[in-house]
Write a protein that holds these residues in place. Structure first.
Motif, PDB file in Angstrom:
ATOM      1  N   LYS A 130       0.853  -1.193   0.000  1.00 50.15           N
ATOM      2  CA  LYS A 130       0.000   0.000   0.000  1.00 50.15           C
ATOM      3  C   LYS A 130       0.884   1.237   0.000  1.00 50.15           C
ATOM      4  O   LYS A 130       1.931   1.277   0.655  1.00 50.15           O
ATOM      5  N   ILE A 238      -7.820  -1.303 -13.075  1.00 51.57           N
ATOM      6  CA  ILE A 238      -7.059  -2.386 -12.459  1.00 51.57           C
ATOM      7  C   ILE A 238      -7.299  -3.728 -13.157  1.00 51.57           C
ATOM      8  O   ILE A 238      -6.439  -4.614 -13.105  1.00 51.57           O
ATOM      9  N   THR A 252      -0.221  -5.290  -8.612  1.00 48.59           N
ATOM     10  CA  THR A 252      -1.675  -5.378  -8.436  1.00 48.59           C
ATOM     11  C   THR A 252      -2.151  -6.730  -8.945  1.00 48.59           C
ATOM     12  O   THR A 252      -1.706  -7.197  -9.987  1.00 48.59           O
ATOM     13  N   MET A 278      -7.772  -6.822  -5.530  1.00 51.68           N
ATOM     14  CA  MET A 278      -7.567  -5.581  -4.775  1.00 51.68           C
ATOM     15  C   MET A 278      -8.750  -4.652  -5.051  1.00 51.68           C
ATOM     16  O   MET A 278      -8.616  -3.569  -5.634  1.00 51.68           O
ATOM     17  N   ASN A 281      -8.813  -0.842  -4.428  1.00 50.52           N
ATOM     18  CA  ASN A 281      -7.928   0.041  -5.178  1.00 50.52           C
ATOM     19  C   ASN A 281      -8.738   1.138  -5.872  1.00 50.52           C
ATOM     20  O   ASN A 281      -9.832   0.891  -6.382  1.00 50.52           O
ATOM     21  N   TYR A 282      -8.179   2.334  -5.908  1.00 43.25           N
ATOM     22  CA  TYR A 282      -8.885   3.466  -6.506  1.00 43.25           C
ATOM     23  C   TYR A 282      -9.182   3.275  -7.993  1.00 43.25           C
ATOM     24  O   TYR A 282     -10.050   3.947  -8.544  1.00 43.25           O
ATOM     25  N   PHE A 294      -3.800   3.028  -3.240  1.00 44.05           N
ATOM     26  CA  PHE A 294      -2.969   2.777  -4.405  1.00 44.05           C
ATOM     27  C   PHE A 294      -1.890   1.781  -3.989  1.00 44.05           C
ATOM     28  O   PHE A 294      -1.618   1.612  -2.798  1.00 44.05           O
ATOM     29  N   SER A 295      -1.252   1.150  -4.982  1.00 44.27           N
ATOM     30  CA  SER A 295      -0.136   0.250  -4.688  1.00 44.27           C
ATOM     31  C   SER A 295       1.193   0.949  -4.971  1.00 44.27           C
ATOM     32  O   SER A 295       1.243   1.981  -5.660  1.00 44.27           O
ATOM     33  N   GLN A 298       1.783   1.254  -8.669  1.00 45.76           N
ATOM     34  CA  GLN A 298       1.054   2.383  -9.250  1.00 45.76           C
ATOM     35  C   GLN A 298       1.755   3.696  -8.918  1.00 45.76           C
ATOM     36  O   GLN A 298       1.840   4.594  -9.763  1.00 45.76           O
TER      37      GLN A 298
END
Length: 317
Positions: A130, A238, A252, A278, A281-282, A294-295, A298
């Motif tokens: 994260k 994603i 992701t 995930m 995730n946004y 977010f990852s 990303q």
């Protein structure tokens, strides 16, 4: 490992999703929205048809991004992004308040700096990836214009003075956001890096902008803008806009498709490896309250566009 190489044909195939009919969008009455709908991919497909050189530019940006990530050439410290908000209104409810606009800037700053209250809800399986993206947003100006249009569609009319809209302000150094009624069930859309500066920026429907005033549940927490700004910073959906597709980010999980509402955790993919998706995730399609991270992959992908020579290097510090 997800495949990240793109050819011109692959770019065209990646974004070959069903196109919205803009004439219908402009006449269709707004209805209650039950599922998130982002038109970014549809808009890109139209732009690719109109400008064959765009695919080449996007491939060059993709090559640059991969090299920047591999060599560690990403921006150190904060990137500060000045924001211009262009409000196009026919009714008083569309002419959203300064306070509602500022509430959206506040959400962007929280979400891109991991200071959102729900960041603590990220499941432990994703705790190691994260991300605190570390990008800040500063509201620089608000432009307002009265209009007779009931909806604007997704063909960038709101960005053109000749069509009754507002032209972008210094788009190579400022993020322009258009707030208006888009129509057709579209919450918002963005332009990826590589497109024309005359249409660069993010459009958000007035009913899904910020956290106060006219913001409508379940898209009343400002996450539509977080999602669309992610596209503007070169993030894909994603699920890669294909069943078990690639979002060009290695950390992701591979998703079957878009997720809606607030999926019960853990939600498993049936793609190779059966990973836990995930869904928070946004860049998924969940409700605002269901997305909050977010990852790191990303983050690196976004950071790469701000380095010297990057597609948005004018914003870098």
């Amino acid at each position: 490992m997800k495949k990240v190489a793109l050819s011109v044909m692959a770019v065209l195939m990646l974004f070959s999703c069903q196109n919205d009919n803009n004439s219908e969008l402009e006449t269709q009455e707004s209805a209650a929205i039950t599922q998130r709908k982002c038109a970014t991919q549809d808009v890109l497909e139209a732009q690719l048809r109109e400008d064959p050189t765009l695919a080449l530019r996007m491939n060059q940006i993709e090559d640059f991004t991969k090299k920047a990530m591999l060599t560690g050439r990403i921006v150190n410290g904060k990137v500060e992004i000045p924001v211009i908000v262009n409000v196009l209104y026919r009714t008083s409810s569309e002419n959203i308040s300064d306070a509602q606009i500022q509430s959206q800037i506040d959400v962007l700053n929280d979400d891109y700096n991991a200071s959102n209250d729900d960041f603590s809800q990220v499941p432990s399986v994703f705790s190691g990836i994260k991300a605190n993206v570390g990008i800040t947003f500063v509201l620089e100006a608000i432009n307002r214009k009265s209009t007779t249009k009931t909806s604007w569609g997704t063909n960038d009319k709101m960005k053109k003075t000749s069509q009754g809209g507002i032209a972008p302000t210094s788009p190579t150094t400022k993020l322009n956001m258009w707030v208006c009624t888009i129509g057709g069930g579209i919450l918002g859309y963005a332009q990826f890096p590589g497109g024309s500066s005359s249409t660069d920026g993010v459009a958000i429907d007035a009913k899904y902008f910020g956290v106060s005033g006219t913001a409508n549940y379940p898209y009343n927490l400002g996450r539509t803008a977080t999602h669309e700004v992610g596209h503007w910073m070169n993030l894909r959906h994603i699920w890669g806009d294909a069943n078990c597709g690639s979002d060009l980010v290695s950390d992701t999980p591979t998703h079957n498709d878009a997720n809606y509402g607030v999926p019960t955790y853990p939600h498993y993919s049936t793609c190779t490896g059966t990973p836990v998706e995930m869904t928070m995730n946004y860049m998924d399609y969940t409700d605002d309250r269901g997305m909050f991270m977010f990852s790191n992959g990303q983050k690196s992908r976004m950071a790469a566009i701000f380095v010297s020579g990057g597609a948005r290097s004018g914003f870098g510090s």
